[in-house]
Write a protein that holds these residues in place. Structure first.
Motif, PDB file in Angstrom:
ATOM      1  N   ILE A 308       0.841  -1.209   0.000  1.00 61.65           N
ATOM      2  CA  ILE A 308       0.000   0.000   0.000  1.00 61.65           C
ATOM      3  C   ILE A 308       0.870   1.252   0.000  1.00 61.65           C
ATOM      4  N   LYS A 309       1.940   1.243   0.787  1.00 60.56           N
ATOM      5  CA  LYS A 309       2.824   2.405   0.835  1.00 60.56           C
ATOM      6  C   LYS A 309       3.495   2.638  -0.517  1.00 60.56           C
ATOM      7  N   ILE A 310       3.888   1.564  -1.175  1.00 60.66           N
ATOM      8  CA  ILE A 310       4.484   1.670  -2.512  1.00 60.66           C
ATOM      9  C   ILE A 310       3.459   2.240  -3.494  1.00 60.66           C
ATOM     10  N   GLY A 311       2.222   1.734  -3.405  1.00 57.28           N
ATOM     11  CA  GLY A 311       1.162   2.199  -4.294  1.00 57.28           C
ATOM     12  C   GLY A 311       0.859   3.678  -4.105  1.00 57.28           C
ATOM     13  N   LEU A 312       0.855   4.132  -2.847  1.00 59.15           N
ATOM     14  CA  LEU A 312       0.578   5.547  -2.570  1.00 59.15           C
ATOM     15  C   LEU A 312       1.730   6.438  -3.033  1.00 59.15           C
ATOM     16  N   ALA A 313       2.939   5.877  -3.067  1.00 65.76           N
ATOM     17  CA  ALA A 313       4.079   6.641  -3.573  1.00 65.76           C
ATOM     18  C   ALA A 313       3.993   6.794  -5.096  1.00 65.76           C
ATOM     19  N   ILE A 314       3.495   5.752  -5.761  1.00 66.08           N
ATOM     20  CA  ILE A 314       3.363   5.789  -7.216  1.00 66.08           C
ATOM     21  C   ILE A 314       2.184   6.684  -7.625  1.00 66.08           C
ATOM     22  N   TYR A 315       1.075   6.588  -6.852  1.00 67.55           N
ATOM     23  CA  TYR A 315      -0.117   7.380  -7.150  1.00 67.55           C
ATOM     24  C   TYR A 315      -0.438   8.270  -5.944  1.00 67.55           C
ATOM     25  N   PRO A 316       0.320   9.350  -5.767  1.00 64.70           N
ATOM     26  CA  PRO A 316       0.146  10.208  -4.569  1.00 64.70           C
ATOM     27  C   PRO A 316      -1.204  10.904  -4.488  1.00 64.70           C
ATOM     28  N   ASN A 317      -1.885  11.032  -5.606  1.00 64.57           N
ATOM     29  CA  ASN A 317      -3.183  11.711  -5.606  1.00 64.57           C
ATOM     30  C   ASN A 317      -4.358  10.746  -5.449  1.00 64.57           C
ATOM     31  N   PHE A 318      -4.034   9.461  -5.169  1.00 62.70           N
ATOM     32  CA  PHE A 318      -5.101   8.469  -5.006  1.00 62.70           C
ATOM     33  C   PHE A 318      -6.017   8.859  -3.852  1.00 62.70           C
ATOM     34  N   ILE A 319      -5.424   9.420  -2.794  1.00 60.73           N
ATOM     35  CA  ILE A 319      -6.193   9.960  -1.671  1.00 60.73           C
ATOM     36  C   ILE A 319      -5.983  11.464  -1.651  1.00 60.73           C
ATOM     37  N   ASP A 320      -7.065  12.222  -1.632  1.00 60.06           N
ATOM     38  CA  ASP A 320      -6.960  13.673  -1.633  1.00 60.06           C
ATOM     39  C   ASP A 320      -6.228  14.163  -0.389  1.00 60.06           C
ATOM     40  N   VAL A 321      -5.582  15.320  -0.530  1.00 60.41           N
ATOM     41  CA  VAL A 321      -4.744  15.860   0.535  1.00 60.41           C
ATOM     42  C   VAL A 321      -5.506  16.051   1.842  1.00 60.41           C
ATOM     43  N   GLN A 322      -6.819  16.311   1.775  1.00 62.41           N
ATOM     44  CA  GLN A 322      -7.576  16.532   3.002  1.00 62.41           C
ATOM     45  C   GLN A 322      -7.689  15.269   3.858  1.00 62.41           C
ATOM     46  N   TYR A 323      -7.351  14.109   3.271  1.00 59.58           N
ATOM     47  CA  TYR A 323      -7.408  12.844   4.011  1.00 59.58           C
ATOM     48  C   TYR A 323      -6.007  12.302   4.329  1.00 59.58           C
ATOM     49  N   ASN A 324      -4.967  13.118   4.160  1.00 59.82           N
ATOM     50  CA  ASN A 324      -3.602  12.644   4.378  1.00 59.82           C
ATOM     51  C   ASN A 324      -3.370  12.094   5.784  1.00 59.82           C
ATOM     52  N   ASP A 325      -4.051  12.657   6.776  1.00 57.19           N
ATOM     53  CA  ASP A 325      -3.869  12.212   8.155  1.00 57.19           C
ATOM     54  C   ASP A 325      -4.373  10.792   8.393  1.00 57.19           C
ATOM     55  N   SER A 326      -5.105  10.254   7.435  1.00 61.11           N
ATOM     56  CA  SER A 326      -5.648   8.901   7.611  1.00 61.11           C
ATOM     57  C   SER A 326      -4.632   7.814   7.269  1.00 61.11           C
ATOM     58  N   ILE A 327      -3.597   8.153   6.503  1.00 63.97           N
ATOM     59  CA  ILE A 327      -2.654   7.147   6.004  1.00 63.97           C
ATOM     60  C   ILE A 327      -1.960   6.406   7.126  1.00 63.97           C
ATOM     61  N   ILE A 328      -1.581   7.123   8.171  1.00 62.64           N
ATOM     62  CA  ILE A 328      -0.862   6.506   9.286  1.00 62.64           C
ATOM     63  C   ILE A 328      -1.703   5.460  10.021  1.00 62.64           C
ATOM     64  N   LEU A 329      -3.012   5.505   9.825  1.00 60.68           N
ATOM     65  CA  LEU A 329      -3.919   4.582  10.507  1.00 60.68           C
ATOM     66  C   LEU A 329      -4.036   3.231   9.811  1.00 60.68           C
ATOM     67  N   ILE A 330      -3.529   3.135   8.599  1.00 57.89           N
ATOM     68  CA  ILE A 330      -3.760   1.947   7.772  1.00 57.89           C
ATOM     69  C   ILE A 330      -3.192   0.649   8.355  1.00 57.89           C
ATOM     70  N   PRO A 331      -1.918   0.582   8.773  1.00 62.90           N
ATOM     71  CA  PRO A 331      -1.361  -0.708   9.222  1.00 62.90           C
ATOM     72  C   PRO A 331      -2.130  -1.362  10.363  1.00 62.90           C
ATOM     73  N   LEU A 332      -2.420  -0.611  11.421  1.00 65.29           N
ATOM     74  CA  LEU A 332      -3.147  -1.202  12.549  1.00 65.29           C
ATOM     75  C   LEU A 332      -4.574  -1.582  12.173  1.00 65.29           C
ATOM     76  N   ALA A 333      -5.167  -0.818  11.265  1.00 67.33           N
ATOM     77  CA  ALA A 333      -6.511  -1.162  10.797  1.00 67.33           C
ATOM     78  C   ALA A 333      -6.481  -2.513  10.070  1.00 67.33           C
ATOM     79  N   LEU A 334      -5.444  -2.742   9.291  1.00 64.87           N
ATOM     80  CA  LEU A 334      -5.291  -4.019   8.588  1.00 64.87           C
ATOM     81  C   LEU A 334      -5.063  -5.160   9.572  1.00 64.87           C
ATOM     82  N   ALA A 335      -4.252  -4.914  10.606  1.00 66.70           N
ATOM     83  CA  ALA A 335      -3.986  -5.944  11.618  1.00 66.70           C
ATOM     84  C   ALA A 335      -5.276  -6.323  12.345  1.00 66.70           C
ATOM     85  N   GLY A 336      -6.060  -5.316  12.710  1.00 67.42           N
ATOM     86  CA  GLY A 336      -7.338  -5.587  13.356  1.00 67.42           C
ATOM     87  C   GLY A 336      -8.282  -6.352  12.447  1.00 67.42           C
TER      88      GLY A 336
END
Length: 473
Positions: A308-336
């Motif tokens: 996912i991190k690689i994908g977001l680096a390739i397509y940085p506009n996949f998530i709009d800038v107003q949602y940038n703070d959500s990215i850090i939440l992804i790993p633990l959400a996947l673990a849960g």
């Protein structure tokens, strides 16, 4: 057809149907994050959580009960007794749902309340049609109709948001329309309305199904507090904007859900249709299945996080800038999510051996742990508390379920898998916060290790494919 072939065939059918549906919805993220503010997305997600709670509780998850009893019937005519006896429960539940909706609409001010209430109704009706279709064995139709309804959902969202300039009400209306289309397609096969006849209502069977489904209803309450209450807590304590971040993160967890659900749907059918009992062979069967499932999920989790991190680096506009703070939440959400998937897997085992009361007890424990953790941490670490609590709650549920199944059917679990997985997960999360190059290296290492972990299964699969190719020649 052998159990292995049966579950493999069903998994492939569900996979082809689910992968197209989920991929289409996943790639709607740029549209959602660009045109729908985080606060609106958070409010939408909270409203869906609330209506899902009332719908799942009042309708007793009767779709699952209908399918369970359909598998016990051999003839088409006998299956209709299971269907229409179950629909008797559905009609009573619908009356209660309408009453609750009217009271809720008068007592509280919910924006777009009518569409929220309709969403809950269509959700439950869609669930019943889906389970009946699978009870008839029409898995291909179930998968294809899912794709059609997804395309309708996407088309409506594009039209409502881009062409008409609607706000987040487009999400409710698109969902309702797509579920209605899904129901119409399945009605052509199941003919629940067309073949309706009171002679198929069996009072004794109605009572049996009610006894089977009531524990599922109570479990739905506990499950909601385990899986969805965090959305309401985050919205109330931190604000709808933060729940909007969680809503977007959950779109990434759907990647894991859709892969697992393909297996889970086929697995549920096998469990409900096989001759289960509290005996040694049953324990051995489930021990092997859980061991394989756990290894696949852990390898998939550790590969997906850096990917996912690689994908977001390739397509940085996949998530709009107003949602940038959500990215850090992804790993633990996947673990849960992995723990939630394992919990669901174990829940189907209890359903198979008709020990549903333990589903509730273990879910209740998880709900208590979840609520305790989020209330303890939310004012300290903010929205991250929701994911930590979610993960902790489902971990408690999984632990309790495996211990009960050990006692009931001697199901064996290699807990040392988790002892290795936890520090590895921490390391991967640390790397996730670095740049894409380190994540690429991590992906390569995990892929190699995953190959070793799944070597026996990959070897068997390789030889089977090789044999089939030779036969084709």
């Amino acid at each position: 057809m052998s159990n292995t072939k049966k579950i493999f065939k069903s998994t492939i059918i569900y996979f082809l149907g689910n992968i197209l549906s989920k991929i289409i919805l996943f790639f709607m993220l740029p549209l959602y994050t660009k045109y729908i503010p985080a606060g609106d997305m958070g409010y939408y997600d909270s409203a869906i959580a609330i209506v899902t709670f009332f719908a799942s509780v009042l309708f007793l998850d009767i779709g699952s009960g209908i399918m369970r009893f359909m598998f016990e019937k051999k003839t088409l005519n006998d299956k209709r007794y299971a269907i229409y006896s179950g629909l008797g429960i559905f009609i009573i539940s619908l009356s209660l749902y309408v009453l609750v909706a009217i009271i809720g609409g008068l007592a509280f001010e919910f924006e777009y309340f009518i569409w929220i209430a309709l969403y809950g109704f269509f959700l439950c009706l869609n669930n019943v049609y889906g389970h009946v279709t699978r009870g008839y064995g029409a898995n291909t139709l179930y998968a294809v109709s899912g794709i059609v309804s997804t395309v309708v959902n996407v088309g409506c969202n594009l039209f409502f948001i881009l062409a008409l300039g609607w706000d987040y009400k487009a999400l409710y209306i698109s969902q309702c329309i797509s579920m209605l289309v899904h129901i119409i397609i399945l009605e052509l096969k199941c003919k629940l309305i067309f073949n309706f006849n009171l002679k198929y209502f069996d009072k004794d069977l109605f009572k049996k199904m009610l006894r089977f489904s009531l524990p599922l209803c109570v479990n739905s309450v506990a499950f909601w507090f385990l899986s969805s209450a965090n959305k309401i807590i985050v919205t109330t304590v931190l604000g709808a904007e933060y729940n909007g971040y969680l809503a977007i993160v959950n779109k990434f967890t759907s990647i894991l859900y859709f892969v697992s659900s393909c297996f889970q749907l086929a697995w549920q059918e096998l469990v409900y249709s096989r001759d289960n009992g509290l005996k040694q062979s049953t324990g051995e069967f489930y021990s092997k299945a859980f061991d394989l499932y756990l290894r696949i999920l852990l390898v998939g989790l550790f590969l997906l996080i850096p990917l996912i991190k690689i994908g977001l680096a390739i397509y940085p506009n996949f998530i709009d800038v107003q949602y940038n703070d959500s990215i850090i939440l992804i790993p633990l959400a996947l673990a849960g999510t992995v723990m939630a998937i394992l919990s669901s897997f174990l829940g189907s085992v209890f359903g198979g051996i008709k020990q549903n009361n333990f589903i509730f007890v273990s879910t209740l424990l998880g709900a208590i742990v979840n609520l305790g953790v989020i209330f303890a941490l939310i004012n300290i670490i903010g929205v991250m508390a929701a994911n930590i609590a979610f993960c902790a709650g489902f971990t408690a549920t999984v632990l309790m379920r495996t211990l009960i199944l050990k006692r009931k059917i001697n199901m064996k679990v290699k807990y040392w898998y988790f002892a290795i997985a936890i520090p590895l997960l921490i390391a991967i999360i640390y790397v996730f916060n670095l740049n894409w190059f380190y994540n690429l290296l991590t992906f390569a290492v995990i892929a190699a290790l995953g190959g070793l972990v799944l070597k026996p299964e990959l070897t068997v699969l390789y030889h089977k494919v090789k044999s089939r190719l030779k036969q084709g020649k």
